[in-house]
Design an enzyme around this catalytic site. Sequence first.
Site, PDB file in Angstrom:
ATOM      1  CG  ASP A  65       0.113  -0.072   2.384  1.00  0.00           C
ATOM      2  OD1 ASP A  65       0.791  -0.922   2.686  1.00  0.00           O
ATOM      3  OD2 ASP A  65      -0.397   0.631   3.371  1.00  0.00           O
ATOM      4  CE  LYS A 177      -0.655   0.689   6.748  1.00  0.00           C
ATOM      5  NZ  LYS A 177       0.398   0.840   5.933  1.00  0.00           N
ATOM      6  CD  GLU A 217       0.784   0.425  10.546  1.00  0.00           C
ATOM      7  OE1 GLU A 217       1.784   0.565  10.291  1.00  0.00           O
ATOM      8  OE2 GLU A 217      -0.198   0.570   9.514  1.00  0.00           O
ATOM      9  CE  LYS A 259       1.543  -3.477   8.843  1.00  0.00           C
ATOM     10  NZ  LYS A 259       1.406  -2.926   7.289  1.00  0.00           N
TER      11      LYS A 259
END
Length: 390
Positions: A65, A177, A217, A259
Amino acid sequence: MASLSFAKLNASSSQWIAQQSFSQKRGSSSRRRLSVPIRAGAYSDELVQTAKSVASPGRGILAIDESNATCGKRLASIGLANNETNRQAYRQLLLTTPGLGDYISGAILFEETLYQSTTDGKKFVDCLREAKIMPGIKVDKGLVPLPGSNSESWCQGLDGLASRSAEYYKQGARFAKWRTVVSIPCGPSALAVKEAAWGLARYAAISQDNGLVPIVEPEILLDGDHSIDRTLEVAEKVWSEVFFYLAENNVLFEGILLKPSMVTPGAEHKEKASPETIAKYTLKMLRRRVPPAVPGIMFLSGGQSEVEATLNLNAMNQSPNPWHVSFSYARALQNTVLKTWQGRPENVEAAQKALLVRAKANSLAQLGKYSAEGESDDAKTGMFVKGYTY
């Protein structure tokens, strides 16, 4: 920070209980209204199933990504121009690797990649589905300076996130994410930690509301010369705040993935820690801060070498954990692949085999069965970059 968070939680709970008791005394005993939070709405069951699919035994996440600018830096390292054709060629190499789904359960894509197809016209999303790999999408808009902080950053992208997430879901993405960072050399300040935690919680709630499993994350950067004990202290503070605000935003814990960074000394610390020490400290932090309802812990590599990241993951899986402890690696899966490919069509097959070697190694590490015997010197070379950005 942990005690502060629990104090907040206890204060909130006490206040709610007092309000309920007071209203019950004043109101009719035949009709009592309770405030019940609605969690994840119509997508609850799907979110849980998606999270379980990604957190499946022996598999982890391939993170591709990187922004176009960062992808361009990777391509420049092998002498290729940063244009859509070259980015597509590289991502096609990765996403069409035969047998990848044996070791990879999810792939995080940049927005450009989510809408791209192979040179034969097949959508990348369909390539992933056929391989039983869940498509994911990076949704944050990157880091910007945080006013009032100690030269720290905050992550932007909440504006318009709901509509973007709905479109990503239609395109085939099933998880998302959002990366924000915490810097130990910069403090970290209470403001930066709170901003990181609140932003992650709002993103997670919005993602779940639109059918996407959020990967949470807050990366604690490797930058600095601090000890592993200092990293543990900061990590505990950060994750305490993160879960406080996730709960405040009624996020369904069974429908998220984490994450985190591994708990290691700073990259410039004079003493390196062994995989066993890193596993001990990292698992201690997780057990103190992460509810067992969370399905998967998908570690980032954070600039570690390919072998180092795999050894550390393997050490964490030497005994059972309450969660699926696995990987979500970018450079630690791609470094050798990129060097093998060199942008040449005749090297695609060899590069794909290199990807399978690294994916299988981390699959074995997730199962606690990895050995570094026979690994190349290149795979043992660290990839830490001070002030690294995506």
